[in-house]
Scaffold this motif. Structure first.
Motif, mmCIF file in Angstrom:
data_model
loop_
_atom_site.group_PDB
_atom_site.id
_atom_site.type_symbol
_atom_site.label_atom_id
_atom_site.label_comp_id
_atom_site.label_asym_id
_atom_site.label_seq_id
_atom_site.Cartn_x
_atom_site.Cartn_y
_atom_site.Cartn_z
ATOM 1 N N ALA A 46 92.283 23.212 52.823
ATOM 2 C CA ALA A 46 91.088 23.886 52.286
ATOM 3 C C ALA A 46 91.069 25.389 52.571
ATOM 4 O O ALA A 46 90.092 26.068 52.250
ATOM 5 N N VAL A 47 92.148 25.910 53.167
ATOM 6 C CA VAL A 47 92.213 27.346 53.476
ATOM 7 C C VAL A 47 92.939 28.054 52.328
ATOM 8 O O VAL A 47 94.134 27.855 52.138
ATOM 9 N N PRO A 48 92.207 28.879 51.550
ATOM 10 C CA PRO A 48 92.841 29.553 50.408
ATOM 11 C C PRO A 48 93.754 30.694 50.864
ATOM 12 O O PRO A 48 93.735 31.087 52.031
ATOM 13 N N LEU A 49 94.509 31.229 49.925
ATOM 14 C CA LEU A 49 95.315 32.409 50.231
ATOM 15 C C LEU A 49 94.402 33.544 50.652
ATOM 16 O O LEU A 49 93.320 33.736 50.083
ATOM 17 N N TYR A 50 94.852 34.304 51.660
ATOM 18 C CA TYR A 50 94.032 35.409 52.136
ATOM 19 C C TYR A 50 93.820 36.414 51.004
ATOM 20 O O TYR A 50 94.748 36.785 50.288
ATOM 21 N N ASN A 51 92.573 36.866 50.859
ATOM 22 C CA ASN A 51 92.209 37.834 49.850
ATOM 23 C C ASN A 51 91.025 38.611 50.426
ATOM 24 O O ASN A 51 89.990 38.027 50.757
ATOM 25 N N ALA A 52 91.193 39.920 50.572
ATOM 26 C CA ALA A 52 90.141 40.746 51.157
ATOM 27 C C ALA A 52 88.846 40.673 50.351
ATOM 28 O O ALA A 52 87.756 40.829 50.916
ATOM 29 N N ASP A 53 88.934 40.435 49.037
ATOM 30 C CA ASP A 53 87.720 40.290 48.230
ATOM 31 C C ASP A 53 86.948 39.032 48.635
ATOM 32 O O ASP A 53 85.713 39.054 48.733
ATOM 33 N N LEU A 54 87.685 37.940 48.864
ATOM 34 C CA LEU A 54 87.028 36.712 49.341
ATOM 35 C C LEU A 54 86.391 36.951 50.705
ATOM 36 O O LEU A 54 85.255 36.550 50.954
ATOM 37 N N GLU A 55 87.128 37.603 51.576
ATOM 38 C CA GLU A 55 86.622 37.882 52.924
ATOM 39 C C GLU A 55 85.359 38.736 52.868
ATOM 40 O O GLU A 55 84.401 38.481 53.603
ATOM 41 N N ALA A 56 85.348 39.735 51.999
ATOM 42 C CA ALA A 56 84.181 40.622 51.888
ATOM 43 C C ALA A 56 82.935 39.858 51.438
ATOM 44 O O ALA A 56 81.811 40.224 51.808
#
Length: 187
Positions: A46-56
């Motif tokens: 359930a851990v998606p690829l890291y994406n700074a937009d998702l994190e923000a």
């Protein structure tokens, strides 16, 4: 002399494959954990690829659960395969998420152990080496020795994913005892 309080270890396999040797290695670790040590396995599906937009926008639910599980554990045990002479993307991605935000990362000052299994002759040595480098940035306390490099893994697990090789089981049990002592150094 007082007895050591129980330890909680979070186990994470760097493969999403259900029949992964590294998932099987973690299941064996659960069975072989020394007294007073409990290992819980976290599934990275359930851990998606890291994406700074998702994190923000706020950690996705799978990432939030992963970070919370790390924070709740006394130590983290990573079982990494080796793909193309290196750490697989699934494992690196998990570490990348757990390294955020940099000054308050879930992996910050967390004791970490790295093990791995591979059908190859090096038993994930290169993948483990690359993974250890990431813990310099996260300021995690990665146990340097002993190492556990399970080579020719396809010969050491049965068709149901049970670790059947006696020498590997003994080595894993010794590793877990050493890792428990390592974690206690940082309590």
């Amino acid at each position: 002399m007082s007895e050591d309080p129980p330890l909680s270890i979070l186990g994470v396999a760097g493969s999403l494959r259900q029949g992964s040797f590294n998932r099987a290695l973690l299941r064996a670790a659960v069975d072989l954990a020394p007294d007073g040590v409990r290992i819980e396995i976290f599934d990275l599906a359930a851990v998606p690829l890291y994406n700074a937009d998702l994190e923000a926008a706020g950690d996705p639910p799978g990432v939030a659960a992963f970070k919370q599980a790390i924070r709740a554990a006394d130590g983290v045990l990573l079982a990494t395969p080796e793909y193309n002479h290196g750490v697989p993307g699934v494992m690196k991605n998990a570490v990348d998420w757990a390294s955020r935000p940099p000054r308050d990362a879930a992996l910050g000052e967390k004791p970490v152990g790295v093990i791995g299994a591979s059908p190859g002759m090096t038993g994930s040595a290169r993948g483990q080496s690359q993974l250890r480098q990431a813990f310099e940035f996260t300021n995690s306390f990665c146990m340097p020795q002993p190492e556990l490099l399970v080579f020719r893994a396809h010969e050491k697990f049965d068709d149901d994913g049970r670790l059947t090789d006696a020498a590997t089981r003994e080595h894993l049990a010794r590793y877990l005892t050493a890792f428990a002592a390592w974690i206690r150094r940082f309590r």
